[in-house]
Scaffold this motif. Structure first.
Motif, PDB file in Angstrom:
ATOM      1  N   LYS A 234       0.829  -1.208   0.000  1.00 24.27           N
ATOM      2  CA  LYS A 234       0.000   0.000   0.000  1.00 24.27           C
ATOM      3  C   LYS A 234       0.864   1.259   0.000  1.00 24.27           C
ATOM      4  O   LYS A 234       0.603   2.222  -0.705  1.00 24.27           O
ATOM      5  CB  LYS A 234      -0.928  -0.001   1.220  1.00 24.27           C
ATOM      6  N   ASN A 235       1.932   1.250   0.801  1.00 23.12           N
ATOM      7  CA  ASN A 235       2.823   2.405   0.856  1.00 23.12           C
ATOM      8  C   ASN A 235       3.472   2.676  -0.490  1.00 23.12           C
ATOM      9  O   ASN A 235       3.621   3.826  -0.913  1.00 23.12           O
ATOM     10  CB  ASN A 235       3.902   2.193   1.923  1.00 23.12           C
TER      11      ASN A 235
ATOM     12  N   VAL B  50       0.853   4.290  -2.777  1.00 29.50           N
ATOM     13  CA  VAL B  50       0.635   5.702  -2.461  1.00 29.50           C
ATOM     14  C   VAL B  50       1.788   6.548  -2.967  1.00 29.50           C
ATOM     15  O   VAL B  50       1.604   7.616  -3.538  1.00 29.50           O
ATOM     16  CB  VAL B  50       0.443   5.894  -0.942  1.00 29.50           C
TER      17      VAL B  50
ATOM     18  N   ASP C  95      -9.479   2.095   4.447  1.00 32.61           N
ATOM     19  CA  ASP C  95      -9.152   2.303   5.861  1.00 32.61           C
ATOM     20  C   ASP C  95      -8.235   3.513   6.057  1.00 32.61           C
ATOM     21  O   ASP C  95      -7.658   3.681   7.132  1.00 32.61           O
ATOM     22  CB  ASP C  95      -8.506   1.049   6.453  1.00 32.61           C
ATOM     23  N   ASP C  96      -8.094   4.346   5.028  1.00 30.14           N
ATOM     24  CA  ASP C  96      -7.237   5.532   5.129  1.00 30.14           C
ATOM     25  C   ASP C  96      -7.814   6.633   4.231  1.00 30.14           C
ATOM     26  O   ASP C  96      -7.182   7.076   3.270  1.00 30.14           O
ATOM     27  CB  ASP C  96      -5.806   5.185   4.716  1.00 30.14           C
TER      28      ASP C  96
ATOM     29  N   ILE D 208      -8.357   9.816   4.754  1.00 32.34           N
ATOM     30  CA  ILE D 208      -7.690  11.112   4.764  1.00 32.34           C
ATOM     31  C   ILE D 208      -6.559  11.159   3.728  1.00 32.34           C
ATOM     32  O   ILE D 208      -6.396  12.151   3.013  1.00 32.34           O
ATOM     33  CB  ILE D 208      -7.150  11.441   6.170  1.00 32.34           C
ATOM     34  N   SER D 209      -5.773  10.087   3.635  1.00 28.73           N
ATOM     35  CA  SER D 209      -4.700  10.052   2.624  1.00 28.73           C
ATOM     36  C   SER D 209      -5.272  10.128   1.219  1.00 28.73           C
ATOM     37  O   SER D 209      -4.715  10.810   0.340  1.00 28.73           O
ATOM     38  CB  SER D 209      -3.865   8.777   2.788  1.00 28.73           C
TER      39      SER D 209
ATOM     40  N   TYR E 182      -7.727   0.294  -1.817  1.00 30.02           N
ATOM     41  CA  TYR E 182      -6.467   0.617  -1.158  1.00 30.02           C
ATOM     42  C   TYR E 182      -6.653   1.631  -0.027  1.00 30.02           C
ATOM     43  O   TYR E 182      -5.857   1.691   0.910  1.00 30.02           O
ATOM     44  CB  TYR E 182      -5.470   1.192  -2.172  1.00 30.02           C
ATOM     45  N   PHE E 183      -7.709   2.459  -0.122  1.00 28.34           N
ATOM     46  CA  PHE E 183      -7.856   3.571   0.815  1.00 28.34           C
ATOM     47  C   PHE E 183      -9.101   3.466   1.694  1.00 28.34           C
ATOM     48  O   PHE E 183      -9.457   4.434   2.358  1.00 28.34           O
ATOM     49  CB  PHE E 183      -7.908   4.895   0.046  1.00 28.34           C
TER      50      PHE E 183
END
Length: 328
Positions: A3-4, A7, A228-229, A231-232, A225-226
Motif C-alpha cells: 500500500k505504501n 501511495v 481504511d485511510d 484522509i490520505s 487501497y484507501f
C-alpha cells in the motif's frame, strides 16, 4: 508495504503529470459534507463608561427575540454602561470541543460605542437552536480615532471583534464519505471544469472512479487501497491540478470607469460611431491586430477616448461581444 508503494507511486504521478496543469482541486472545490456553520446569540457588553444603551429603544421584534432566548434585560437597562449586542461566529467543519472561534459583536440598541467593553458570557446557537459555543471577552473596534478635520472616515464603534473569543462546547458532525463515495462540489459550477476534474482524477489513479454528476458535482468511489485511510485518499485528490474553464466575461464599473475582462475576449465585425470616434472591426482585425476587446480598448485610448467613451462604446456593441457583459 504494498500500500505504501502504491501511495508513493501516486504522489510521483501527480507531481509529474499535473505540476504545470493549472490549479489544485483543493483551491476550486470543497468536499460535500464539509462546510462552515453560522452561530449567533444575544448578549451584553459592559464597562462602557456612559456610551451604552439609553434603554429607550422599544421594539416588538427585539422583545420577541429576547423572549426566544429566555433573556430578561429589565434590570440591565438602568445604566448606560451596558449595551445589548448580537454576537456572530462561523464554526468551520471538523472543529472540535475546546477549539476557539473569532467573534463579531454588533450593537442592537442606541449605544454610541461598544469600544473597550467586555462581552459577558454569551451562548451561541446554531440553526437548530442548540448551543455550540460560548463567547466572552474584551471587545476590540480596531483602528485609531480620526480628527474631524481629516478626510478619513471616523472609526466605527458599534461593531467590534473578539479574536478567538468563543470556545466550542459541542462539535457539529460532518460526514464526507457516503456509501464508500465522496463528492466534490465546485465553487464555480461549470460543465467543462467538472468534466476536467473527473478526467484528471481517473487519469491520476488509472481507475475510472470519478464521474461528473452535473456542472458542480463530481462523485468519486474510494478505491479498496484507501478504504481504511480516507484522509490520505482525500489529500491525494486535493493535490491534483487542472485548468479550470472560465466563461468569457467583461465587468464594467460605470462609477469608477473600471473595465475588467479575462483573457482575450473576441469580438465580431462591426462599425460604430460615437461622438468624434468611428470604430470599425473588419475581417477579425482592428488597427491590424486581432479583434479582441483588449485591442479595442488600446486603440480607443490611443485615439484619445476617455474611460466614459470606452465604456459607452463597449456597451453599445454588446451584441458583437463573445462574452457576458456585467455592468455595475
Amino acid at each position: 508495504m504494498r500500500k505504501n508503494l502504491f501511495v508513493t507511486f501516486l504522489l510521483i504521478l501527480i507531481i509529474n503529470v499535473y505540476v504545470f496543469a493549472g490549479v489544485r482541486i483543493k483551491d476550486i472545490s470543497d468536499f460535500r459534507g464539509a462546510r462552515d456553520n453560522q452561530l449567533f446569540g444575544i448578549g451584553l457588553v459592559t464597562g462602557l463608561n456612559g456610551s451604552g444603551d439609553s434603554g429607550n429603544v422599544p421594539s416588538e421584534m427585539l422583545n420577541n427575540m429576547l423572549a426566544n432566548f429566555n433573556i430578561n434585560i429589565t434590570s440591565y437597562v438602568e445604566t448606560q454602561n451596558t449595551a445589548l449586542v448580537m454576537v456572530f461566529a462561523d464554526i468551520p467543519s471538523f472543529y472540535k470541543e475546546g477549539m476557539r472561534l473569532d467573534v463579531t459583536v454588533a450593537a442592537i440598541g442606541d449605544s454610541d460605542s461598544i469600544e473597550n467593553g467586555v462581552l459577558m458570557q454569551t451562548p451561541l446557537y446554531g440553526a437548530d437552536n442548540k448551543v455550540y459555543a460560548v463567547a466572552q471577552g474584551n471587545v476590540l473596534t480596531g483602528g485609531a480615532n480620526i480628527r474631524s478635520s481629516s478626510n478619513l472616515q471616523e472609526k466605527y464603534k458599534v461593531v467590534g471583534y473578539i479574536p478567538e473569543g468563543a470556545i466550542i462546547e459541542k462539535e457539529i458532525p460532518a460526514q464526507i464519505v457516503n456509501e464508500n463515495t465522496v463528492t466534490i462540489n465546485l465553487k464555480q459550477p461549470d460543465i467543462t471544469t467538472s468534466a476536467r476534474v473527473a478526467n484528471a482524477i481517473n487519469s491520476t489513479f488509472s481507475l475510472k472512479i470519478a464521474k461528473a454528476i452535473d456542472p458542480s458535482s463530481i462523485r468519486i468511489e474510494v478505491p479498496k487501497y484507501f478504504e481504511d485511510d480516507i484522509i490520505s485518499f482525500l489529500a491525494l485528490i486535493e493535490e491534483i491540478e487542472i485548468t479550470p474553464d472560465v466563461k468569457a466575461k467583461i465587468v464594467i464599473n460605470e462609477k469608477t470607469g473600471t473595465i475588467v475582462l479575462g483573457g482575450d475576449v473576441e469580438i465580431a465585425d462591426f462599425t460604430v460611431s460615437h461622438g468624434n470616434f468611428n470604430v470599425s472591426v473588419e475581417n477579425g482585425k482592428i488597427s491590424g491586430k486581432p479583434a479582441t476587446v483588449s485591442n479595442l480598448i488600446t486603440a480607443l485610448k490611443t485615439a484619445g477616448a476617455t474611460p466614459q467613451d470606452i465604456i459607452a462604446i463597449i456597451q453599445s456593441v454588446q451584441a458583437y461581444l463573445y462574452a457576458d457583459l456585467v455592468v455595475m
